[in-house]
Motif scaffolding. Structure first.
Motif, PDB file in Angstrom:
ATOM      1  N   VAL A 102      -8.960   9.074  11.506  1.00 53.48           N
ATOM      2  CA  VAL A 102      -8.926   9.434  10.083  1.00 53.48           C
ATOM      3  C   VAL A 102     -10.277   9.914   9.579  1.00 53.48           C
ATOM      4  N   LEU A 103     -11.350   9.343  10.096  1.00 48.01           N
ATOM      5  CA  LEU A 103     -12.665   9.723   9.567  1.00 48.01           C
ATOM      6  C   LEU A 103     -13.071  11.138   9.976  1.00 48.01           C
ATOM      7  N   ASP A 104     -12.395  11.703  10.971  1.00 49.67           N
ATOM      8  CA  ASP A 104     -12.673  13.090  11.354  1.00 49.67           C
ATOM      9  C   ASP A 104     -11.916  14.095  10.484  1.00 49.67           C
ATOM     10  N   LEU A 105     -10.987  13.595   9.683  1.00 46.16           N
ATOM     11  CA  LEU A 105     -10.181  14.507   8.858  1.00 46.16           C
ATOM     12  C   LEU A 105     -10.951  14.895   7.602  1.00 46.16           C
ATOM     13  N   PRO A 106     -10.747  16.125   7.114  1.00 47.14           N
ATOM     14  CA  PRO A 106     -11.301  16.467   5.798  1.00 47.14           C
ATOM     15  C   PRO A 106     -10.647  15.579   4.732  1.00 47.14           C
ATOM     16  N   ALA A 107     -11.350  15.392   3.615  1.00 47.38           N
ATOM     17  CA  ALA A 107     -10.918  14.423   2.603  1.00 47.38           C
ATOM     18  C   ALA A 107      -9.469  14.644   2.165  1.00 47.38           C
ATOM     19  N   ASP A 108      -9.063  15.908   1.975  1.00 50.66           N
ATOM     20  CA  ASP A 108      -7.696  16.131   1.470  1.00 50.66           C
ATOM     21  C   ASP A 108      -6.644  15.751   2.504  1.00 50.66           C
ATOM     22  N   ARG A 109      -6.911  16.027   3.780  1.00 49.63           N
ATOM     23  CA  ARG A 109      -5.942  15.669   4.834  1.00 49.63           C
ATOM     24  C   ARG A 109      -5.858  14.147   5.011  1.00 49.63           C
ATOM     25  N   ARG A 110      -7.018  13.519   4.868  1.00 53.61           N
ATOM     26  CA  ARG A 110      -7.044  12.057   4.995  1.00 53.61           C
ATOM     27  C   ARG A 110      -6.207  11.428   3.871  1.00 53.61           C
TER      28      ARG A 110
ATOM     29  N   GLU B 195      -3.793  12.825   2.284  1.00 56.51           N
ATOM     30  CA  GLU B 195      -2.361  13.072   2.577  1.00 56.51           C
ATOM     31  C   GLU B 195      -1.817  12.042   3.542  1.00 56.51           C
ATOM     32  N   LEU B 196      -2.622  11.733   4.548  1.00 53.24           N
ATOM     33  CA  LEU B 196      -2.170  10.758   5.556  1.00 53.24           C
ATOM     34  C   LEU B 196      -1.935   9.392   4.899  1.00 53.24           C
ATOM     35  N   TYR B 197      -2.898   8.965   4.094  1.00 57.06           N
ATOM     36  CA  TYR B 197      -2.744   7.665   3.427  1.00 57.06           C
ATOM     37  C   TYR B 197      -1.553   7.669   2.467  1.00 57.06           C
ATOM     38  N   GLU B 198      -1.436   8.764   1.700  1.00 56.48           N
ATOM     39  CA  GLU B 198      -0.344   8.826   0.717  1.00 56.48           C
ATOM     40  C   GLU B 198       1.017   8.771   1.426  1.00 56.48           C
ATOM     41  N   ALA B 199       1.121   9.485   2.539  1.00 51.50           N
ATOM     42  CA  ALA B 199       2.395   9.478   3.270  1.00 51.50           C
ATOM     43  C   ALA B 199       2.694   8.073   3.782  1.00 51.50           C
TER      44      ALA B 199
ATOM     45  N   PHE C  44       2.313   1.009   7.331  1.00 50.08           N
ATOM     46  CA  PHE C  44       1.044   1.551   6.839  1.00 50.08           C
ATOM     47  C   PHE C  44      -0.051   1.330   7.871  1.00 50.08           C
ATOM     48  N   ARG C  45      -0.059   0.126   8.452  1.00 46.50           N
ATOM     49  CA  ARG C  45      -1.098  -0.201   9.449  1.00 46.50           C
ATOM     50  C   ARG C  45      -1.068   0.758  10.632  1.00 46.50           C
ATOM     51  N   ALA C  46       0.162   1.069  11.060  1.00 45.32           N
ATOM     52  CA  ALA C  46       0.306   1.890  12.262  1.00 45.32           C
ATOM     53  C   ALA C  46      -0.197   3.314  12.054  1.00 45.32           C
ATOM     54  N   ALA C  47      -0.298   3.714  10.775  1.00 47.10           N
ATOM     55  CA  ALA C  47      -0.720   5.086  10.480  1.00 47.10           C
ATOM     56  C   ALA C  47      -2.226   5.265  10.595  1.00 47.10           C
ATOM     57  N   VAL C  48      -2.950   4.159  10.692  1.00 52.60           N
ATOM     58  CA  VAL C  48      -4.410   4.253  10.690  1.00 52.60           C
ATOM     59  C   VAL C  48      -4.946   3.733  12.028  1.00 52.60           C
ATOM     60  N   LYS C  49      -5.329   4.672  12.865  1.00 62.92           N
ATOM     61  CA  LYS C  49      -5.845   4.313  14.200  1.00 62.92           C
ATOM     62  C   LYS C  49      -7.137   3.490  14.065  1.00 62.92           C
ATOM     63  N   ASP C  50      -7.279   2.502  14.894  1.00 62.48           N
ATOM     64  CA  ASP C  50      -8.487   1.655  14.942  1.00 62.48           C
ATOM     65  C   ASP C  50      -8.729   0.848  13.667  1.00 62.48           C
TER      66      ASP C  50
ATOM     67  N   ASN D  80     -11.665   0.917   8.589  1.00 62.74           N
ATOM     68  CA  ASN D  80     -11.019  -0.068   7.726  1.00 62.74           C
ATOM     69  C   ASN D  80     -11.524   0.051   6.285  1.00 62.74           C
ATOM     70  N   ASP D  81     -12.830   0.240   6.131  1.00 64.69           N
ATOM     71  CA  ASP D  81     -13.387   0.371   4.773  1.00 64.69           C
ATOM     72  C   ASP D  81     -12.733   1.539   4.039  1.00 64.69           C
ATOM     73  N   ASP D  82     -12.523   2.617   4.773  1.00 65.62           N
ATOM     74  CA  ASP D  82     -11.938   3.804   4.165  1.00 65.62           C
ATOM     75  C   ASP D  82     -10.506   3.521   3.696  1.00 65.62           C
ATOM     76  N   ALA D  83      -9.712   2.891   4.575  1.00 66.71           N
ATOM     77  CA  ALA D  83      -8.325   2.567   4.218  1.00 66.71           C
ATOM     78  C   ALA D  83      -8.300   1.533   3.095  1.00 66.71           C
ATOM     79  N   SER D  84      -9.217   0.575   3.160  1.00 67.92           N
ATOM     80  CA  SER D  84      -9.274  -0.456   2.108  1.00 67.92           C
ATOM     81  C   SER D  84      -9.601   0.177   0.761  1.00 67.92           C
ATOM     82  N   ASP D  85     -10.497   1.146   0.773  1.00 65.98           N
ATOM     83  CA  ASP D  85     -10.845   1.848  -0.471  1.00 65.98           C
ATOM     84  C   ASP D  85      -9.622   2.519  -1.077  1.00 65.98           C
ATOM     85  N   PHE D  86      -8.801   3.116  -0.206  1.00 71.84           N
ATOM     86  CA  PHE D  86      -7.584   3.773  -0.694  1.00 71.84           C
ATOM     87  C   PHE D  86      -6.689   2.753  -1.411  1.00 71.84           C
TER      88      PHE D  86
END
Ligand code: NA7
Length: 545
Positions: A253-261, A263-267, A276-282, A290-296
């Motif tokens: 996820v951290l390699d994705l541009p902000a808008d794609r990331r 989209e991934l979280y929203e989906a 939801f957990r399975a959608a976020v590798k590592d 984790n910090d990024d997903a937690s922020d979302f």
């Protein structure tokens, strides 16, 4: 049946584990009796009758897989099965396999003692039974944890722990209701009680993340598709980390541009639930991810809860997402937008006492209540086992053996306790997996070992060396993840005052664990001392069959 009886195997508990253990052992020709403290089958699902009680695993895979006919004949009605539906399923299983004739209900085991000829199991009513092999199927989350609050005995209203909810229900209509606890249970019960109560006050110690469950009815077409695909679904579960049939994302996820990331979280948020957990590798191994997903999720809380101060109080910051068991919800955060719901931060101002009329905080603030609900969790994994006085070789108790925290081999056996098998015991993946998957594996592995013991006449007892090695593996596996970073987690025993801080379940993943167990069996059980009783000893098995 009953007092003085003698069987090959005694199984304690008639939930998912005990029922399958009975079915499988009996099919293999063992004489078996199940002792169950409740008046019916279901275990955890017998007791947890609080409003909104529902499984967080999805129904099509929160069930047994051992019999394709059972899969074909049972129809689930909702994406997530409610408590009554799961209990109905287990009652169906009990009837379908004619299990009740070997279950004694209303028998609460208080003690079990081993001697050279087997186990003597004593119930609270004073009756006792003998067996060669003792199998505990007591569940991981069945010993209710009620906080020791001064004044509780003098509370003039009624109070209940969610895990011991009255069968006749609790009338909260128009009443002032308080809920202590915002774990998975609190997050399920709060929105439902809010609908019914006159006013609901939530006493929150640690804010929690939660993902919308997106519960919905299951259509006939979905059921048909699941049935057609069951073999493949089961294969994915068996190869998985958590026993869920989800394929984990391979996107960084951290390699994705902000808008794609985004989209991934929203989906993932829209799909909802534990997916939801399975959608976020590592997610559970890389803190930056984790910090990024937690922020979302924190942002979603701010978006959902109208009052900024309430939103802030609800926002978790002390632990990474999913390092405590992640709840899923139906309108949890939305509930705090109601005028008849208030939130009290008891981390900032702890509960000092229960008074006859409600709850008093350390600041002196009083909250008047008619009904007080403790959604305060369980003395997990070890609580149900240590609630019985289990004594092994030389009269040593399990409580003594586990004074510094539980030690097991593979979560399934304990050194010093011959011929004792602990289904979903501490050190097994159990609560980190979709439970029925772990349970079927534990039961099948254990019964395979019992078959060998029946043939050879040996006793089985984990060696201290194997137990030591497994304790290290449990620690290693936990430390390879972010899980130990949640200081207040019940995975660590942190929720029960005085409990040893030891990471309780095995975090190395279900598939890896299953392979380890299979290797142990294929190698002839090197982690177990397999000994033959001497001529002067008289194994119960000889008399029992
Ligand atoms: P949990 O997850 O242990 O949650 C219990 C909640 O109760 C949690 O928010 C605790 O706060 C809170 N708690 C516990 N004791 C107190 C006291 N003394 N004062 C205030 N708040 C307290 O239990 P659940 O029943 O929700 O879920 C258990 C599992 O069942 C779940 O994970 C699924 O696997 C199914 P804390 O976080 O400790 O500060």
């Amino acid at each position: 049946m009953g007092d003085g009886e003698h069987t090959d195997v005694l199984v304690i508990g008639a939930g998912f584990s005990g029922l399958y253990a009975l079915h499988r052992l009996r099919s293999l020709g063992f004489s078996v009796r199940v002792l169950e403290q409740a008046d019916g089958v279901g275990g955890t699902w017998f007791w947890n009758r609080y409003p909104g009680a529902r499984c967080d695993s999805e129904s099509y895979y929160y069930c047994y897989s051992f019999d394709p006919e059972l899969e074909r004949e049972w129809t689930w009605t909702e994406r997530y099965p409610g408590q009554e539906e799961i209990r109905g399923y287990l009652e169906h299983v009990a009837d379908r396999y004619d299990l009740r004739r070997d279950i004694e209900f209303g028998v609460r085991v208080s003690a079990a003692a081993w001697d050279e000829s087997g186990w003597t199991v004593t119930a609270e009513d004073g009756s006792s039974r003998r067996c060669r092999w003792l199998v505990t199927a007591v569940g991981c989350l069945s010993a209710a944890n009620v906080p020791d609050l001064p004044g509780l005995a003098d509370f003039a209203g009624e109070w209940h722990h969610t895990g011991r909810w009255p069968h006749e229900g609790v009338d909260v209509g128009g009443k002032r209701v308080g809920v202590v606890g915002t774990g998975s249970t609190g997050i399920q019960v709060i929105p439902v009680l809010a609908e019914q109560a006159g006013h609901l006050t939530v006493f929150q110690r640690t804010p929690n993340y939660s993902i919308p469950a997106r519960n919905a009815p299951v259509s006939a077409a979905e059921t048909a598709a699941t049935r057609a695909d069951y073999a493949a679904i089961r294969r994915v579960q068996q190869a998985s980390t958590n026993g869920h049939p989800f394929v984990l994302s391979d996107v960084d996820v951290l390699d994705l541009p902000a808008d794609r990331r985004r989209e991934l979280y929203e989906a993932a948020w829209e799909r909802g639930g534990l997916r939801f957990r399975a959608a976020v590798k590592d997610l559970l191994t890389d803190r930056a991810v984790n910090d990024d997903a937690s922020d979302f999720i924190r942002e979603k809380i701010r978006e959902t809860v109208h009052d900024p101060a309430t939103a802030e109080t609800l926002t978790p910051r002390d632990h990474p997402f999913a390092t405590k068991r992640p709840p899923i919800d139906t309108h949890y955060f939305e509930t705090y937008n109601r005028d008849d719901v208030s939130l009290v931060d008891v981390k900032a101002d702890p509960i000092a006492a229960v008074t006859p009329t409600g709850v008093r905080l350390e600041s002196g603030a009083e909250h008047r209540l008619d009904v007080l609900v403790f959604a305060t969790g369980f003395d997990a994994l070890t609580g149900p086992l240590l609630g019985m006085d289990i004594r092994g070789r030389d009269g040593v108790s399990l409580r003594e053996a586990w004074a510094d925290g539980p030690r097991t081999h593979l979560g399934l056996g304990v050194s010093g306790f011959p011929d004792l098998f602990t289904i979903t015991g501490p050190g097994s993946p159990s609560v980190l997996t979709n439970m029925p998957v772990a349970i079927e594996q534990h039961v099948e592995w254990t019964t395979d070992l019992l078959l060998r013991l029946r043939d050879t006449g040996e006793r089985a007892e984990p060696t201290p060396e194997a137990e030591e090695a497994w304790a290290h593996e449990v620690v290693r596996a936990a430390e390879a993840t972010l899980l130990p970073q949640a200081a207040s987690s019940w995975y660590l025993g942190a929720n029960v005052p005085g409990k040893a801080r030891v990471f309780l379940p095995y975090a190395g993943g279900y598939a890896r664990y299953r392979d380890t167990c299979a290797e142990e069996a294929a190698a002839g059980y090197p982690g177990f001392a397999l000994t033959r009783p001497t001529a002067t000893e008289s194994p119960v098995a000889a008399a029992g069959r």
